[in-house]
Design a protein around this motif. Structure first.
Motif, PDB file in Angstrom:
ATOM      1  N   LYS A  19       0.818  -1.219   0.000  1.00 50.82           N
ATOM      2  CA  LYS A  19       0.000   0.000   0.000  1.00 50.82           C
ATOM      3  C   LYS A  19       0.854   1.272   0.000  1.00 50.82           C
ATOM      4  CE  LYS A  19      -3.795   2.129   2.589  1.00 50.82           C
ATOM      5  NZ  LYS A  19      -4.622   2.378   1.383  1.00 50.82           N
ATOM      6  N   THR A  20       1.830   1.358   0.914  1.00 50.01           N
ATOM      7  CA  THR A  20       2.621   2.584   1.039  1.00 50.01           C
ATOM      8  C   THR A  20       3.582   2.783  -0.138  1.00 50.01           C
ATOM      9  OG1 THR A  20       4.266   1.435   2.410  1.00 50.01           O
ATOM     10  CG2 THR A  20       2.489   2.583   3.551  1.00 50.01           C
ATOM     11  N   GLU A  21       4.071   1.655  -0.703  1.00 50.40           N
ATOM     12  CA  GLU A  21       4.964   1.754  -1.860  1.00 50.40           C
ATOM     13  C   GLU A  21       4.189   1.918  -3.169  1.00 50.40           C
ATOM     14  OE1 GLU A  21       8.271   1.784  -1.823  1.00 50.40           O
ATOM     15  OE2 GLU A  21       8.599   1.379   0.305  1.00 50.40           O
ATOM     16  N   ALA A  22       2.846   1.828  -3.060  1.00 49.45           N
ATOM     17  CA  ALA A  22       1.971   1.961  -4.238  1.00 49.45           C
ATOM     18  C   ALA A  22       2.381   0.999  -5.350  1.00 49.45           C
ATOM     19  CB  ALA A  22       1.966   3.404  -4.737  1.00 49.45           C
ATOM     20  N   TRP A  23       2.637  -0.250  -4.984  1.00 50.37           N
ATOM     21  CA  TRP A  23       3.033  -1.242  -5.978  1.00 50.37           C
ATOM     22  C   TRP A  23       1.847  -1.605  -6.860  1.00 50.37           C
ATOM     23  CZ3 TRP A  23       6.103  -4.638  -1.979  1.00 50.37           C
ATOM     24  CH2 TRP A  23       7.368  -4.049  -1.775  1.00 50.37           C
ATOM     25  N   ASP A  24       2.059  -1.598  -8.148  1.00 42.57           N
ATOM     26  CA  ASP A  24       1.001  -1.877  -9.104  1.00 42.57           C
ATOM     27  C   ASP A  24       0.772  -3.376  -9.256  1.00 42.57           C
ATOM     28  OD1 ASP A  24       0.557   0.818  -9.713  1.00 42.57           O
ATOM     29  OD2 ASP A  24       2.177   0.841 -11.198  1.00 42.57           O
ATOM     30  N   ALA A  25      -0.343  -3.706  -9.902  1.00 41.79           N
ATOM     31  CA  ALA A  25      -0.638  -5.098 -10.219  1.00 41.79           C
ATOM     32  C   ALA A  25       0.493  -5.664 -11.074  1.00 41.79           C
ATOM     33  CB  ALA A  25      -1.968  -5.201 -10.953  1.00 41.79           C
ATOM     34  N   HIS A  28       6.404  -8.093  -8.833  1.00 45.80           N
ATOM     35  CA  HIS A  28       6.910  -9.339  -8.274  1.00 45.80           C
ATOM     36  C   HIS A  28       7.228  -9.150  -6.796  1.00 45.80           C
ATOM     37  CE1 HIS A  28      10.049 -12.828  -8.436  1.00 45.80           C
ATOM     38  NE2 HIS A  28       8.856 -13.262  -8.092  1.00 45.80           N
ATOM     39  N   LEU A  29       6.907 -10.165  -5.965  1.00 47.83           N
ATOM     40  CA  LEU A  29       7.143 -10.113  -4.529  1.00 47.83           C
ATOM     41  C   LEU A  29       8.036 -11.284  -4.110  1.00 47.83           C
ATOM     42  CD1 LEU A  29       3.473  -9.361  -3.376  1.00 47.83           C
ATOM     43  CD2 LEU A  29       5.360  -7.720  -3.594  1.00 47.83           C
ATOM     44  N   PRO A  30       9.330 -11.196  -4.388  1.00 46.83           N
ATOM     45  CA  PRO A  30      10.228 -12.290  -3.980  1.00 46.83           C
ATOM     46  C   PRO A  30      10.237 -12.441  -2.457  1.00 46.83           C
ATOM     47  CG  PRO A  30      11.305 -10.775  -5.523  1.00 46.83           C
ATOM     48  CD  PRO A  30      10.052 -10.107  -5.063  1.00 46.83           C
ATOM     49  N   LEU A  49       2.382 -14.834   2.486  1.00 44.01           N
ATOM     50  CA  LEU A  49       2.051 -14.724   1.062  1.00 44.01           C
ATOM     51  C   LEU A  49       0.992 -15.736   0.660  1.00 44.01           C
ATOM     52  CD1 LEU A  49       5.613 -14.140  -0.437  1.00 44.01           C
ATOM     53  CD2 LEU A  49       3.718 -12.495  -0.433  1.00 44.01           C
ATOM     54  N   ALA A  50       1.057 -16.935   1.246  1.00 44.52           N
ATOM     55  CA  ALA A  50       0.047 -17.956   0.951  1.00 44.52           C
ATOM     56  C   ALA A  50      -1.334 -17.483   1.402  1.00 44.52           C
ATOM     57  CB  ALA A  50       0.413 -19.274   1.628  1.00 44.52           C
ATOM     58  N   LEU A  51      -1.396 -16.840   2.575  1.00 49.85           N
ATOM     59  CA  LEU A  51      -2.667 -16.299   3.047  1.00 49.85           C
ATOM     60  C   LEU A  51      -3.160 -15.189   2.126  1.00 49.85           C
ATOM     61  CD1 LEU A  51      -4.944 -15.933   5.132  1.00 49.85           C
ATOM     62  CD2 LEU A  51      -3.428 -14.401   6.385  1.00 49.85           C
ATOM     63  N   GLU A  61       2.269 -17.583  -9.533  1.00 47.84           N
ATOM     64  CA  GLU A  61       2.572 -18.223 -10.806  1.00 47.84           C
ATOM     65  C   GLU A  61       3.556 -19.367 -10.571  1.00 47.84           C
ATOM     66  OE1 GLU A  61       3.746 -15.555 -13.871  1.00 47.84           O
ATOM     67  OE2 GLU A  61       2.236 -14.045 -13.352  1.00 47.84           O
ATOM     68  N   HIS A  62       3.289 -20.491 -11.199  1.00 47.43           N
ATOM     69  CA  HIS A  62       4.107 -21.679 -11.011  1.00 47.43           C
ATOM     70  C   HIS A  62       5.568 -21.388 -11.338  1.00 47.43           C
ATOM     71  CE1 HIS A  62       5.099 -25.863 -10.677  1.00 47.43           C
ATOM     72  NE2 HIS A  62       5.471 -25.964 -11.951  1.00 47.43           N
ATOM     73  N   ARG A  63       6.431 -21.703 -10.396  1.00 50.50           N
ATOM     74  CA  ARG A  63       7.878 -21.551 -10.514  1.00 50.50           C
ATOM     75  C   ARG A  63       8.341 -20.099 -10.627  1.00 50.50           C
ATOM     76  NH1 ARG A  63       9.949 -26.559 -14.428  1.00 50.50           N
ATOM     77  NH2 ARG A  63       9.207 -28.251 -13.068  1.00 50.50           N
ATOM     78  N   ARG A  64       7.440 -19.162 -10.497  1.00 53.29           N
ATOM     79  CA  ARG A  64       7.830 -17.745 -10.569  1.00 53.29           C
ATOM     80  C   ARG A  64       7.584 -17.011  -9.263  1.00 53.29           C
ATOM     81  NH1 ARG A  64       5.731 -14.142 -14.986  1.00 53.29           N
ATOM     82  NH2 ARG A  64       7.539 -12.944 -14.246  1.00 53.29           N
ATOM     83  N   GLY A  65       6.649 -17.498  -8.452  1.00 53.95           N
ATOM     84  CA  GLY A  65       6.406 -16.867  -7.162  1.00 53.95           C
ATOM     85  C   GLY A  65       5.140 -16.038  -7.117  1.00 53.95           C
ATOM     86  N   TYR A  66       5.149 -15.044  -6.228  1.00 54.64           N
ATOM     87  CA  TYR A  66       3.958 -14.236  -5.959  1.00 54.64           C
ATOM     88  C   TYR A  66       4.076 -12.847  -6.598  1.00 54.64           C
ATOM     89  CZ  TYR A  66       2.768 -17.777  -2.466  1.00 54.64           C
ATOM     90  OH  TYR A  66       2.449 -18.952  -1.832  1.00 54.64           O
ATOM     91  N   PHE A  67       2.883 -12.304  -6.950  1.00 53.78           N
ATOM     92  CA  PHE A  67       2.814 -10.993  -7.591  1.00 53.78           C
ATOM     93  C   PHE A  67       1.623 -10.228  -7.023  1.00 53.78           C
ATOM     94  CE2 PHE A  67       4.892 -13.941 -10.376  1.00 53.78           C
ATOM     95  CZ  PHE A  67       5.902 -13.226 -10.989  1.00 53.78           C
TER      96      PHE A  67
END
Length: 306
Positions: A19-25, A28-30, A49-51, A61-67
């Motif tokens: 929210k504070t960093e205003a990250w767009d859709a 990537h969230l390593p 992240l799973a929650l 995304e499979h093998r890429r992580g969370y976004f």
């Protein structure tokens, strides 16, 4: 998913970052990046992240992580409510109220679910969550047939000191095991946690977070011994001592010195001076026991008061 306080806190912090960093859709969230930003290990970040994935805040995304799934424009209170984290806060708060009442001697040794539900004004879901947590940590168990019972061993005034005497025998020995090896990444994570606490975290951390920080530090050292019997023992004692040790979190003036002692132990281990580290961790535990003796006197007085 039963979210405990630490995971709840990390989930909120990740949401605040988005929210504070205003990250767009699509951002990537390593997990390692988030762990570094929040100064925690990757496991609780992955759990958080799973929650957030379950709740639609992030995608996976499979093998890429969370976004990031979408920009967060709602207020934090709205997001927390949507995630069910407010429910988790109720459970955690009730857990500590029950612990406090038990240590004061104002709860019976045996109790019914209805007593807890009514006394603490809980929903059925909240009741199941708090009793599940208490049972998992080993200071109450369901009786055969009907009702619950608290463990008498964990509610006597000297139980906490007894648990420290066990640790006093085990932890210095763990540092002297021939297979002792503390990974660099673990050492640096422990060091970062202590420094964060010294720079304001002691005042802002919850009782749960302070307890878990100490548990992670000492378990990390014992795990580095490679001795499965040592590891199993320290994990068992840590599961049940939360009830007793959390009470000491109110005396936060002793924590800066604890942090400095932890950092000194890490410095010695980094230089492979395990003999000195073993001797110092013994002094560290004796110092803590001396502080806790005052709490023992308080508990004894409270339980003996009319």
């Amino acid at each position: 998913m039963n979210v405990m306080s630490v995971e709840s806190s990390i989930t909120k912090q990740i949401v605040e970052l988005i929210k504070t960093e205003a990250w767009d859709a699509g951002r990537h969230l390593p997990a390692q990046m988030l762990a570094d930003r929040l100064r925690v290990s990757r496991q609780p970040v992955n759990d958080a992240l799973a929650l957030l994935h379950e709740k639609g805040i992030v995608t996976r995304e499979h093998r890429r992580g969370y976004f990031v799934a979408r920009p967060l424009t709602e207020s934090m209170s709205e997001i927390v409510s949507h995630l069910g984290l407010a429910e988790s806060d109720v459970v955690t708060g009730t857990y500590f109220r029950i612990a406090d009442d038990l240590l004061r001697g104002s709860l019976p040794q045996e109790f019914s679910e209805q007593l807890i539900k009514t006394r603490y004004d809980l929903t059925a879901t909240q009741l199941n969550a708090v009793l599940g947590r208490i049972a998992k940590e080993g200071w109450a168990q369901r009786k055969p047939g009907y009702g619950w019972a608290f463990s008498a061993m964990l509610t006597t005034p000297d139980s906490l000191l007894q648990s420290y005497r066990l640790r006093l025998a085990l932890e210095p020995a763990a540092l002297l095991e021939p297979g002792f090896r503390l990974e660099r990444s673990v050492l640096e994570q422990c060091r970062a946690t202590e420094l964060r606490l010294l720079h304001g975290g002691i005042e802002s951390a919850t009782a749960d977070e302070l307890h878990d920080r100490g548990v992670r530090f000492h378990e990390s050292l014992v795990e580095a011994s490679g001795n499965a019997f040592f590891i199993d023992t320290i994990q068992r004692v840590n599961r049940v001592r939360r009830l007793l040790s959390y009470r000491s979190m109110a005396q936060r003036e002793r924590y800066p010195e604890h942090c400095r002692q932890h950092l000194h132990i890490l410095d010695l281990l980094e230089r492979e001076r395990n003999d000195e580290a073993s001797a110092f961790i013994r002094e560290h535990l004796l110092h803590t026991m001396s502080s806790l003796a005052k709490i023992e006197d308080v508990l004894r007085a409270q339980r003996n008061s009319p």
